[in-house]
Motif scaffolding. Structure first.
Motif, PDB file in Angstrom:
ATOM      1  N   ALA A 142      46.051  60.200  36.935  1.00 14.05           N
ATOM      2  CA  ALA A 142      47.343  60.425  37.583  1.00 14.05           C
ATOM      3  C   ALA A 142      48.501  60.445  36.595  1.00 14.05           C
ATOM      4  O   ALA A 142      48.473  59.782  35.551  1.00 14.05           O
ATOM      5  CB  ALA A 142      47.591  59.347  38.630  1.00 14.05           C
ATOM      6  N   THR A 143      49.522  61.210  36.958  1.00 12.90           N
ATOM      7  CA  THR A 143      50.815  61.145  36.272  1.00 12.90           C
ATOM      8  C   THR A 143      51.760  60.388  37.195  1.00 12.90           C
ATOM      9  O   THR A 143      51.872  60.712  38.380  1.00 12.90           O
ATOM     10  CB  THR A 143      51.361  62.556  35.988  1.00 12.90           C
ATOM     11  OG1 THR A 143      50.506  63.211  35.053  1.00 12.90           O
ATOM     12  CG2 THR A 143      52.775  62.477  35.408  1.00 12.90           C
ATOM     13  N   VAL A 144      52.425  59.371  36.650  1.00 17.30           N
ATOM     14  CA  VAL A 144      53.288  58.517  37.464  1.00 17.30           C
ATOM     15  C   VAL A 144      54.728  58.579  36.945  1.00 17.30           C
ATOM     16  O   VAL A 144      54.968  58.407  35.747  1.00 17.30           O
ATOM     17  CB  VAL A 144      52.796  57.054  37.462  1.00 17.30           C
ATOM     18  CG1 VAL A 144      53.710  56.184  38.324  1.00 17.30           C
ATOM     19  CG2 VAL A 144      51.365  56.982  37.985  1.00 17.30           C
ATOM     20  N   VAL A 151      56.557  57.861  42.026  1.00 16.33           N
ATOM     21  CA  VAL A 151      55.812  59.042  42.457  1.00 16.33           C
ATOM     22  C   VAL A 151      54.515  59.109  41.650  1.00 16.33           C
ATOM     23  O   VAL A 151      54.552  59.103  40.418  1.00 16.33           O
ATOM     24  CB  VAL A 151      56.628  60.332  42.241  1.00 16.33           C
ATOM     25  CG1 VAL A 151      55.829  61.549  42.692  1.00 16.33           C
ATOM     26  CG2 VAL A 151      57.960  60.258  42.977  1.00 16.33           C
ATOM     27  N   ARG A 152      53.397  59.155  42.345  1.00 13.30           N
ATOM     28  CA  ARG A 152      52.095  59.264  41.681  1.00 13.30           C
ATOM     29  C   ARG A 152      51.454  60.596  42.038  1.00 13.30           C
ATOM     30  O   ARG A 152      51.286  60.914  43.218  1.00 13.30           O
ATOM     31  CB  ARG A 152      51.190  58.110  42.106  1.00 13.30           C
ATOM     32  CG  ARG A 152      49.841  58.090  41.359  1.00 13.30           C
ATOM     33  CD  ARG A 152      49.005  56.902  41.798  1.00 13.30           C
ATOM     34  NE  ARG A 152      48.634  57.007  43.198  1.00 13.30           N
ATOM     35  CZ  ARG A 152      48.382  55.949  43.981  1.00 13.30           C
ATOM     36  NH1 ARG A 152      48.497  54.728  43.519  1.00 13.30           N
ATOM     37  NH2 ARG A 152      48.041  56.135  45.254  1.00 13.30           N
ATOM     38  N   LEU A 153      51.102  61.371  41.009  1.00 15.76           N
ATOM     39  CA  LEU A 153      50.541  62.711  41.182  1.00 15.76           C
ATOM     40  C   LEU A 153      49.092  62.698  40.705  1.00 15.76           C
ATOM     41  O   LEU A 153      48.828  62.459  39.521  1.00 15.76           O
ATOM     42  CB  LEU A 153      51.363  63.718  40.385  1.00 15.76           C
ATOM     43  CG  LEU A 153      52.879  63.665  40.687  1.00 15.76           C
ATOM     44  CD1 LEU A 153      53.670  64.297  39.563  1.00 15.76           C
ATOM     45  CD2 LEU A 153      53.179  64.345  42.006  1.00 15.76           C
ATOM     46  N   ARG A 180      47.648  65.683  44.865  1.00 12.57           N
ATOM     47  CA  ARG A 180      48.055  64.746  45.922  1.00 12.57           C
ATOM     48  C   ARG A 180      49.277  63.982  45.418  1.00 12.57           C
ATOM     49  O   ARG A 180      49.293  63.453  44.298  1.00 12.57           O
ATOM     50  CB  ARG A 180      46.929  63.776  46.255  1.00 12.57           C
ATOM     51  CG  ARG A 180      47.383  62.616  47.131  1.00 12.57           C
ATOM     52  CD  ARG A 180      46.249  61.757  47.588  1.00 12.57           C
ATOM     53  NE  ARG A 180      46.727  60.465  48.116  1.00 12.57           N
ATOM     54  CZ  ARG A 180      46.117  59.760  49.050  1.00 12.57           C
ATOM     55  NH1 ARG A 180      44.986  60.199  49.585  1.00 12.57           N
ATOM     56  NH2 ARG A 180      46.610  58.601  49.449  1.00 12.57           N
ATOM     57  N   VAL A 181      50.294  63.904  46.264  1.00 14.94           N
ATOM     58  CA  VAL A 181      51.537  63.214  45.920  1.00 14.94           C
ATOM     59  C   VAL A 181      51.671  61.956  46.770  1.00 14.94           C
ATOM     60  O   VAL A 181      51.760  62.037  48.005  1.00 14.94           O
ATOM     61  CB  VAL A 181      52.767  64.116  46.134  1.00 14.94           C
ATOM     62  CG1 VAL A 181      54.029  63.419  45.634  1.00 14.94           C
ATOM     63  CG2 VAL A 181      52.572  65.468  45.447  1.00 14.94           C
ATOM     64  N   ASP A 182      51.652  60.808  46.114  1.00 15.03           N
ATOM     65  CA  ASP A 182      51.922  59.535  46.783  1.00 15.03           C
ATOM     66  C   ASP A 182      53.251  58.997  46.288  1.00 15.03           C
ATOM     67  O   ASP A 182      53.593  59.142  45.102  1.00 15.03           O
ATOM     68  CB  ASP A 182      50.813  58.518  46.485  1.00 15.03           C
ATOM     69  CG  ASP A 182      49.571  58.761  47.314  1.00 15.03           C
ATOM     70  OD1 ASP A 182      49.638  58.569  48.538  1.00 15.03           O
ATOM     71  OD2 ASP A 182      48.530  59.160  46.736  1.00 15.03           O
ATOM     72  N   VAL A 183      53.972  58.366  47.185  1.00  8.00           N
ATOM     73  CA  VAL A 183      55.299  57.859  46.851  1.00  8.00           C
ATOM     74  C   VAL A 183      55.442  56.434  47.366  1.00  8.00           C
ATOM     75  O   VAL A 183      54.882  56.075  48.413  1.00  8.00           O
ATOM     76  CB  VAL A 183      56.410  58.738  47.460  1.00  8.00           C
ATOM     77  CG1 VAL A 183      57.789  58.205  47.087  1.00  8.00           C
ATOM     78  CG2 VAL A 183      56.268  60.180  47.004  1.00  8.00           C
ATOM     79  N   ARG A 184      56.185  55.637  46.624  1.00  5.74           N
ATOM     80  CA  ARG A 184      56.532  54.286  47.073  1.00  5.74           C
ATOM     81  C   ARG A 184      58.003  54.049  46.760  1.00  5.74           C
ATOM     82  O   ARG A 184      58.474  54.367  45.667  1.00  5.74           O
ATOM     83  CB  ARG A 184      55.662  53.253  46.356  1.00  5.74           C
ATOM     84  CG  ARG A 184      55.928  51.814  46.802  1.00  5.74           C
ATOM     85  CD  ARG A 184      54.992  50.874  46.078  1.00  5.74           C
ATOM     86  NE  ARG A 184      55.300  49.477  46.321  1.00  5.74           N
ATOM     87  CZ  ARG A 184      54.956  48.497  45.492  1.00  5.74           C
ATOM     88  NH1 ARG A 184      54.289  48.763  44.382  1.00  5.74           N
ATOM     89  NH2 ARG A 184      55.289  47.249  45.767  1.00  5.74           N
TER      90      ARG A 184
END
Length: 251
Positions: free
Chosen positions: A186-188, A206-208, A216-220
């Motif tokens: 992942a790229t964060v 943002v974690r890609l 997949r894009v996850d966000v916190r």
């Protein structure tokens, strides 16, 4: 009578000013955020009363032609408008669960690393299994109930391209990037958002991650201080996804 008009007008403007500086005083370090919020709440009723009195006296001044109508009108509007701020704040507190950490991935939320080293009162760790304050739900359950639309996004572009577009969106949203790094596949991207009035700082991660031919894009998004974020973190994630989707659609 003119003396009474002037005193009420000054008190009304003073109440409005006190509410107005509660935020900047926190932002510039004159007092902590708890004091700023307490001042704002404490001045709500005085501001409402003074706005009412000033409004009545505005009509009196208009009828008697005292020449202070404009001053009283300004005082009425200032105090009434300022009183709406803590009123709206209390409405938001009641409308949202008392949580301040929103994520698209409950099992493996994007970690706050760079932001963990900076001043904060809320832990950078995700504690979604803990019970939310004044609720029988866990923090994760409270988020799912209040914001069921907060989910990962999948883009039909590479991680590298997604990272470029994500950073562009982050800049457009007036956030500051702390670091960009690789974490496994992942790229964060870690960033922060600072609110205008109180200067509250929220971490935004943002974690890609590669998923098939896409990303997949996850966000916190998590507040560094406070019990409730008044829905701000969920709103920020929605805004980010909408902008990112628009960027991706432009090719």
């Amino acid at each position: 009578m003119k003396f009474l008009f002037i005193i009420v007008a000054l008190l009304a403007v003073g109440a409005a000013t006190t509410i107005a500086v509660a935020g900047p005083g926190t932002r510039f370090g004159w007092w902590d955020y708890g004091t700023g919020l307490a001042v704002m709440r404490a001045m709500k009723l005085p501001a409402i009363i003074l706005a009412g009195v000033a409004g009545i006296l505005t009509l009196v001044a208009l009828v008697t032609g005292s020449g202070l109508t404009f001053l009283l009108l300004v005082a009425t509007v200032a105090a009434g408008g300022a009183a709406m701020v803590p009123f709206k704040f209390e409405q938001l507190v009641g409308a949202y669960p008392l949580i301040h950490d929103i994520t698209t991935d409950f099992a493996n939320p994007p970690a706050i690393v760079a932001g963990a080293k900076q001043p904060r009162k809320n832990s950078p760790e995700y504690v979604g299994g803990q019970e939310a304050p004044r609720s029988s739900l866990t923090i994760a359950e409270a988020q799912q109930k209040a914001f069921p639309d907060i989910k990962p996004m999948v883009l039909d572009i590479s991680v590298e391209e997604a990272a470029k577009r994500a950073q562009s969106v982050i800049a457009d949203m007036n956030m500051d990037v702390l670091q960009v790094e690789r974490r496994g596949e992942a790229t964060v991207i870690e960033a922060t958002f600072t609110s205008f009035w109180f200067g509250f700082i929220d971490d935004f991660v943002v974690r890609l991650t590669p998923e098939g031919q896409g990303t997949r894009v996850d966000v916190r998004s998590k507040s560094r201080v406070g019990l409730s974020d008044l829905g701000a973190n969920a709103k920020r994630i929605r805004d980010f996804f909408q902008r990112l989707k628009l960027h991706a659609s432009k090719g």
